[in-house]
Motif scaffolding. Structure first.
Motif, PDB file in Angstrom:
ATOM      1  N   GLY A 316      -3.170  28.761   9.836  1.00 26.88           N
ATOM      2  CA  GLY A 316      -4.459  30.075   9.927  1.00 26.88           C
ATOM      3  C   GLY A 316      -4.118  30.803   8.851  1.00 26.88           C
ATOM      4  N   GLN A 317      -2.830  31.037   8.389  1.00 32.34           N
ATOM      5  CA  GLN A 317      -2.117  32.436   7.957  1.00 32.34           C
ATOM      6  C   GLN A 317      -1.682  31.685   5.893  1.00 32.34           C
ATOM      7  N   PRO A 318      -1.932  32.900   5.132  1.00 34.77           N
ATOM      8  CA  PRO A 318      -1.428  32.567   4.061  1.00 34.77           C
ATOM      9  C   PRO A 318       0.484  31.841   4.222  1.00 34.77           C
ATOM     10  N   PRO A 319       0.975  30.903   3.360  1.00 37.05           N
ATOM     11  CA  PRO A 319       1.893  30.599   3.542  1.00 37.05           C
ATOM     12  C   PRO A 319       2.998  31.644   3.214  1.00 37.05           C
ATOM     13  N   GLY A 320       2.781  32.558   2.689  1.00 35.91           N
ATOM     14  CA  GLY A 320       4.029  33.611   2.556  1.00 35.91           C
ATOM     15  C   GLY A 320       5.503  33.316   1.632  1.00 35.91           C
ATOM     16  N   THR A 321       6.317  32.823   2.647  1.00 33.90           N
ATOM     17  CA  THR A 321       7.384  32.140   1.822  1.00 33.90           C
ATOM     18  C   THR A 321       8.014  31.128   2.189  1.00 33.90           C
ATOM     19  N   ALA A 322       7.053  30.227   2.410  1.00 31.08           N
ATOM     20  CA  ALA A 322       6.493  28.475   2.664  1.00 31.08           C
ATOM     21  C   ALA A 322       6.030  27.945   1.435  1.00 31.08           C
ATOM     22  N   TYR A 323       5.653  28.691   0.242  1.00 28.64           N
ATOM     23  CA  TYR A 323       4.802  28.227  -0.599  1.00 28.64           C
ATOM     24  C   TYR A 323       5.523  27.538  -1.472  1.00 28.64           C
ATOM     25  N   ASP A 352       5.956  21.452  14.104  1.00 26.18           N
ATOM     26  CA  ASP A 352       4.311  20.749  14.057  1.00 26.18           C
ATOM     27  C   ASP A 352       3.659  22.320  13.590  1.00 26.18           C
ATOM     28  N   ARG A 353       3.159  21.868  12.069  1.00 20.02           N
ATOM     29  CA  ARG A 353       2.681  23.272  11.675  1.00 20.02           C
ATOM     30  C   ARG A 353       0.665  22.615  11.536  1.00 20.02           C
ATOM     31  N   GLN A 354      -0.355  22.864  11.006  1.00 18.66           N
ATOM     32  CA  GLN A 354      -1.721  22.083  10.611  1.00 18.66           C
ATOM     33  C   GLN A 354      -1.610  23.537   9.177  1.00 18.66           C
ATOM     34  N   PHE A 355      -1.776  22.198   7.863  1.00 18.29           N
ATOM     35  CA  PHE A 355      -2.116  22.625   6.975  1.00 18.29           C
ATOM     36  C   PHE A 355      -2.937  22.516   5.855  1.00 18.29           C
ATOM     37  N   GLU A 356      -4.153  23.712   5.483  1.00 19.04           N
ATOM     38  CA  GLU A 356      -5.494  23.201   4.938  1.00 19.04           C
ATOM     39  C   GLU A 356      -5.650  24.083   3.871  1.00 19.04           C
ATOM     40  N   ILE A 357      -5.983  22.676   3.466  1.00 24.06           N
ATOM     41  CA  ILE A 357      -6.553  23.425   1.762  1.00 24.06           C
ATOM     42  C   ILE A 357      -7.881  23.684   1.294  1.00 24.06           C
TER      43      ILE A 357
END
Length: 372
Positions: A316-323, A352-357
């Motif tokens: 639910g957040q911008p990826p920041g350093t995980a881009y 476990d993470r939730q990705f959204e595009i």
């Protein structure tokens, strides 16, 4: 998952992959379980592998097109050691093997090794010569490429995998093969042995060292729990958008309240096709629950020359350093060509993470999810 027992029990790995391309019976290879590095024994004493009595190199005459080289033939290659590399330019497994193939070509070309890449497409857009030529240029490939749009060379080698390496001696015989990533040191030992048999010498016996970065960096196999998946209805798994899946027609989809690991879904007006999903109206979303360091999407604009803006979120957040390399810290990017896009590269701990595009414009085609 499919396992294939490789040629030499003492030096080979078991390569594990997921099914692809039903009409080809092919497999896009995932991790290889690498055996302890050791010297490859004399190949002619161990080799029992024969595809046919005739040389597989004869099939090169059926190539659709050649890049970086005039057409090569079996007779022209006589006396050379040949490394055949089956690839398709959006395959993440092949992309991660590419730095080693390029390093071998650079190191051994002057010692009579000929590396030939056979581009055998997985998706329809990978048959477009403009796409293949662009990929060859972008990836800085300068060894000969045989374009195998009709998979004639693929069948001549009885191949089933991307990536797949076939090592051919100076007499035109397949002496060894390796499917999937990994076992790079063993593969280089095979090259050295075949060159030595052919009378070549003067090369450094130390294995090559590569500094792979970006998409080409090796996967984090220890934390990877998400397998490759496809968006088209022919091969997709774990699709969980609410309501009926409508094939080949526009339909409005909604996301469920929760996704379990490796489930995915659509939101918005999409057409689900055999090979891909196509966004009909702007503001469509794809959500995927994953467990991996990297997340990639194979996608492209439905109309060549157009651009589709998107925004990526993680939990639910911008990826920041995980881009990833195809977005910025805010998760912003654009789809401008048909290829693989790296959207997430995160640091440990991997959970476990939730990705959204979210696509801000219509007209995007999405083909596959890959992880690393």
């Amino acid at each position: 998952m499919k396992a294939t027992k490789l040629l030499f029990a003492v030096a080979l790995a078991v390569a594990i992959g997921a099914p692809i391309a039903g009409f080809l019976g092919g497999t896009n290879m995932a991790q290889s379980i690498i055996s302890t590095p050791m010297r490859v024994p004399f190949l002619h004493e161990l080799s029992t592998y024969r595809l046919e009595e005739k040389s597989e190199l004869a099939s090169l005459e059926a190539a659709h097109e050649w890049i970086n080289s005039p057409p090569l033939t079996a007779s022209a290659l006589h006396g050379k050691v040949v490394l055949i590399d089956f690839w398709t330019y959006t395959c993440i497994n092949w992309l991660r093997a590419l730095p080693y193939i390029q390093a071998w070509d650079e190191k051994y070309r002057e010692h009579s090794l000929v590396v030939i890449g056979i581009h055998a497409p997985e998706f329809a857009f990978e048959k477009d010569p403009n796409n293949v030529h662009r990929a060859v240029k972008d990836l800085r490939i300068d060894y000969p490429i045989a374009v195998d749009n009709d998979h004639l060379l693929w069948r001549a080698f009885s191949n089933q995998y991307w990536p797949a390496l076939y090592f051919i001696d100076s007499r035109g015989r397949v002496r060894y093969h390796h499917f999937g990533e990994g076992s790079y040191q063993q593969s280089e030992m095979v090259i050295q042995e075949l060159l030595t048999e052919a009378g070549a010498g003067g090369f450094d016996r130390e294995p090559v060292s590569v500094d792979a970065r970006g998409i080409e960096a090796a996967a984090d196999w220890e934390t990877l729990k998400s397998p490759e998946n496809y968006s088209g209805y022919e091969r997709t798994q774990n699709f969980v958008s609410s309501g009926e899946l409508v094939l080949d027609e526009p339909h409005a989809y909604e996301l469920p309240a929760r996704l379990r690991l490796n489930e995915w879904g659509l939101s918005g007006d999409w057409t689900v096709r055999k090979e891909n999903v196509v966004l009909n109206k702007s503001d469509g979303r794809i959500v995927y629950r994953f467990h991996a360091r990297d997340l990639h999407l194979v996608m492209g604009p439905a109309s060549p020359g157009t651009s589709v803006r998107f925004r990526v979120l993680i939990d639910g957040q911008p990826p920041g350093t995980a881009y990833g390399i195809d977005v910025n810290e805010k998760g912003e990017g654009a789809v401008t060509e048909q290829r693989l896009y790296q959207l997430i590269r995160q640091s440990k701990p991997i959970v476990d993470r939730q990705f959204e595009i979210e696509f801000l414009d219509s007209g995007v085609e999405v083909f596959a999810f890959t992880f690393g």
